[in-house]
Motif scaffolding. Structure first.
Motif, PDB file in Angstrom:
ATOM      1  N   ARG A  72      -5.946  -6.291  -1.580  1.00  0.00           N
ATOM      2  CA  ARG A  72      -4.884  -6.056  -2.568  1.00  0.00           C
ATOM      3  C   ARG A  72      -4.681  -7.298  -3.441  1.00  0.00           C
ATOM      4  O   ARG A  72      -4.376  -7.189  -4.625  1.00  0.00           O
ATOM      5  CB  ARG A  72      -3.573  -5.691  -1.867  1.00  0.00           C
ATOM      6  CG  ARG A  72      -3.559  -4.362  -1.150  1.00  0.00           C
ATOM      7  CD  ARG A  72      -4.024  -3.212  -1.991  1.00  0.00           C
ATOM      8  NE  ARG A  72      -2.948  -2.303  -2.383  1.00  0.00           N
ATOM      9  CZ  ARG A  72      -3.149  -1.133  -3.003  1.00  0.00           C
ATOM     10  NH1 ARG A  72      -4.377  -0.753  -3.298  1.00  0.00           N
ATOM     11  NH2 ARG A  72      -2.130  -0.378  -3.354  1.00  0.00           N
ATOM     12  N   SER A  84      -3.845   4.232  -3.884  1.00  0.00           N
ATOM     13  CA  SER A  84      -4.942   3.962  -2.955  1.00  0.00           C
ATOM     14  C   SER A  84      -6.214   3.713  -3.756  1.00  0.00           C
ATOM     15  O   SER A  84      -6.387   4.245  -4.852  1.00  0.00           O
ATOM     16  CB  SER A  84      -5.145   5.146  -2.005  1.00  0.00           C
ATOM     17  OG  SER A  84      -4.006   5.343  -1.203  1.00  0.00           O
ATOM     18  N   THR A  85      -7.095   2.907  -3.196  1.00  0.00           N
ATOM     19  CA  THR A  85      -8.340   2.580  -3.889  1.00  0.00           C
ATOM     20  C   THR A  85      -9.288   3.763  -3.870  1.00  0.00           C
ATOM     21  O   THR A  85      -9.631   4.289  -2.818  1.00  0.00           O
ATOM     22  CB  THR A  85      -9.027   1.380  -3.222  1.00  0.00           C
ATOM     23  OG1 THR A  85      -8.126   0.282  -3.223  1.00  0.00           O
ATOM     24  CG2 THR A  85     -10.277   0.986  -3.970  1.00  0.00           C
ATOM     25  N   SER A  86      -9.710   4.194  -5.059  1.00  0.00           N
ATOM     26  CA  SER A  86     -10.731   5.230  -5.190  1.00  0.00           C
ATOM     27  C   SER A  86     -11.350   5.115  -6.572  1.00  0.00           C
ATOM     28  O   SER A  86     -10.692   4.669  -7.525  1.00  0.00           O
ATOM     29  CB  SER A  86     -10.141   6.633  -4.997  1.00  0.00           C
ATOM     30  OG  SER A  86      -9.274   6.970  -6.068  1.00  0.00           O
ATOM     31  N   LEU A  98       0.848  -1.199   0.000  1.00  0.00           N
ATOM     32  CA  LEU A  98       0.000   0.000   0.000  1.00  0.00           C
ATOM     33  C   LEU A  98       0.878   1.243   0.000  1.00  0.00           C
ATOM     34  O   LEU A  98       2.039   1.187   0.427  1.00  0.00           O
ATOM     35  CB  LEU A  98      -0.898   0.015   1.239  1.00  0.00           C
ATOM     36  CG  LEU A  98      -2.128  -0.896   1.222  1.00  0.00           C
ATOM     37  CD1 LEU A  98      -2.651  -1.092   2.634  1.00  0.00           C
ATOM     38  CD2 LEU A  98      -3.218  -0.301   0.344  1.00  0.00           C
ATOM     39  N   PRO A  99       0.355   2.391  -0.453  1.00  0.00           N
ATOM     40  CA  PRO A  99       1.145   3.628  -0.420  1.00  0.00           C
ATOM     41  C   PRO A  99       1.605   3.950   1.001  1.00  0.00           C
ATOM     42  O   PRO A  99       0.903   3.652   1.980  1.00  0.00           O
ATOM     43  CB  PRO A  99       0.165   4.682  -0.934  1.00  0.00           C
ATOM     44  CG  PRO A  99      -0.824   3.919  -1.757  1.00  0.00           C
ATOM     45  CD  PRO A  99      -0.972   2.590  -1.077  1.00  0.00           C
ATOM     46  N   ASN A 117      -1.037   3.359   7.143  1.00  0.00           N
ATOM     47  CA  ASN A 117      -0.593   2.103   6.521  1.00  0.00           C
ATOM     48  C   ASN A 117       0.728   1.606   7.106  1.00  0.00           C
ATOM     49  O   ASN A 117       1.447   0.846   6.459  1.00  0.00           O
ATOM     50  CB  ASN A 117      -0.432   2.281   5.010  1.00  0.00           C
ATOM     51  CG  ASN A 117      -1.741   2.571   4.311  1.00  0.00           C
ATOM     52  OD1 ASN A 117      -2.807   2.229   4.811  1.00  0.00           O
ATOM     53  ND2 ASN A 117      -1.685   3.200   3.156  1.00  0.00           N
ATOM     54  N   ARG A 147       3.763  -0.611  -4.524  1.00  0.00           N
ATOM     55  CA  ARG A 147       2.765  -0.071  -3.589  1.00  0.00           C
ATOM     56  C   ARG A 147       1.473   0.331  -4.292  1.00  0.00           C
ATOM     57  O   ARG A 147       0.410   0.304  -3.695  1.00  0.00           O
ATOM     58  CB  ARG A 147       3.340   1.121  -2.823  1.00  0.00           C
ATOM     59  CG  ARG A 147       4.548   0.736  -1.961  1.00  0.00           C
ATOM     60  CD  ARG A 147       4.954   1.855  -1.031  1.00  0.00           C
ATOM     61  NE  ARG A 147       6.101   1.458  -0.222  1.00  0.00           N
ATOM     62  CZ  ARG A 147       7.343   1.820  -0.465  1.00  0.00           C
ATOM     63  NH1 ARG A 147       7.612   2.614  -1.507  1.00  0.00           N
ATOM     64  NH2 ARG A 147       8.328   1.416   0.306  1.00  0.00           N
TER      65      ARG A 147
END
Length: 405
Positions: free
Chosen positions: A205, A172-174, A133-134, A139, A169
């Motif tokens: 992920r 992010s989910t959007s 993840l970023p 996180n 990484r």
């Protein structure tokens, strides 16, 4: 003469978790199991819509708190809290990252990643990667899993530059960035040496990886084997290829946190105590059942069959997807799999039917429909021929084995 028992004091306890996440829900389940297995009387406060809201928590008129400290806002809000607090969250390589004055129950990130890594090695893979993840405060747990992966790869002789190329990484989910995220993820996947085993820091992920592979036509698990962390049942229902996943010891974390708070409510103090909880094991499913195959045509065919076998596909459709003639594809299958394409399709449908029957989620008629059998009678005939029993007999046998275990 028997003395009347003194009524037990009921304590008011706040649970600060985001129960929309499977990790938090299972910790809460562990807390509940502790209460059920003891004579502890707690009145629990938990947000109605399962999101953790901190506004006014300093005015909570209760006796104790168990909280998810992976959320930096929770850590900040509970500093200096007058009530007994038990922190739950990620493990950290640097001890300075733990709250100094609180007992802390942690999932063991190093063991989570090591278990996934060892599983991929055991699947016959030689190339490995991590989908994370970023970088962000919320996180931190994902970055700890990156560190664990880095240590494992370093121990196997990989340079820092090589390891850097193995960790991705992503975004992010959007909704606005979704297409861009999948495109970038697909580019990274195509650059990796194949076959490769990829550890995703969560099942969510891992699902991204599966989606990117399906869009790009990358066979899973022949070219990319994927394992997640969380064993989230919701994620499994959203993927065509069943996802292998590391099962965290979350319920044990919840039980341990409740036990520690129970002791604190009776005067015990555990400042700075840290308890690391190891993973339970791995739920091994199709996404890591890697079988090295020489023919790329067989790889692509099996990739297509795993997705669509239960939709009633025929050999001609598989050959069209692969891009070779039916006779050529049949020859490749005879060499590599010692079976026909039709038998491979039937084998997959049978495996899905067996899994559904074992879970007792549906009747035999419903299983026949969901697995793409033309009729219930045909499914019965396949079971008798391949397994020597009827679907009902298989279900009873599977349930008796589970009960005996």
């Amino acid at each position: 003469m028997t003395r009347p028992q003194t009524p037990q004091t009921t304590h008011r306890i706040a649970l600060l978790f985001n129960a929309n996440k499977v990790y938090d829900r299972e910790i809460i389940t562990g807390i509940g199991n502790y209460l059920l297995s003891t004579r502890v009387a707690w009145d629990l406060f938990l947000e109605e819509d399962f999101r953790c809201r901190l506004t006014g928590i300093e005015r909570f008129d209760g006796d104790g708190i168990i909280a998810d400290f992976d959320d930096p806002a929770v850590d900040e809000a509970l500093r200096g809290c007058r009530l007994p607090v038990v922190a739950v969250g990620s493990s950290f390589e640097d001890p300075a990252h733990y709250p100094p004055d609180l007992p802390y129950i942690a999932t063991d990130n190093s063991k989570l990643v090591s278990l996934a890594y060892t599983h991929l090695i055991g699947s016959g893979l030689e190339h490995f990667a991590l989908y994370s993840l970023p970088q962000a405060q919320e996180n931190r747990w994902a970055q700890q899993r990156e560190l664990a992966f880095t240590h494992l790869r370093s121990a196997d002789g990989r340079s820092a530059a090589q390891i850097d190329s193995e960790i991705y990484r992503g975004l992010s989910t959007s909704a606005p960035s979704w297409n861009q995220a999948i495109e970038q993820l697909t580019t990274w996947l195509r650059q990796l040496p194949k076959p490769v085993g990829i550890i995703a820091v969560t099942d969510a992920r891992a699902r991204h990886l599966l989606q990117a592979c399906l869009i790009a036509g990358i066979p899973v698990p022949e070219e990319v084997a994927i394992i997640g962390i969380d064993n989230d049942p919701l994620t499994r229902t959203l993927t065509r290829i069943p996802l292998s996943s590391v099962i965290q010891g979350t319920e044990e974390m919840g039980r341990t946190a409740a036990h520690v708070l129970h002791q604190m409510l009776h005067g015990a103090r555990f400042p700075g105590r840290r308890i690391l909880v190891p993973p339970v094991g791995i739920n091994v499913l199709e996404s890591t059942r890697h079988q090295p195959l020489a023919s790329p045509y067989v790889m692509r065919a099996r990739h297509f069959i795993r997705q669509y076998a239960c939709q009633g596909i025929r050999t001609e459709q598989v050959a069209d997807y692969v891009g070779v003639s039916r006779s050529s594809l049949e020859e490749y299958f005879r060499r590599e799999r010692q079976c026909t394409v039709h038998q491979e399709i039937l084998r997959h449908k049978l495996d899905v039917a067996k899994a559904l029957l074992a879970k007792r989620d549906a009747s035999s008629a419903e299983v026949a429909i969901r697995c793409g059998f033309t009729s219930l009678q045909y499914m019965y005939a396949v079971f008798r021929r391949e397994l020597g029993c009827t679907p009902r007999e298989y279900q009873e046998r599977a349930n008796s084995t589970t009960a005996a275990g």
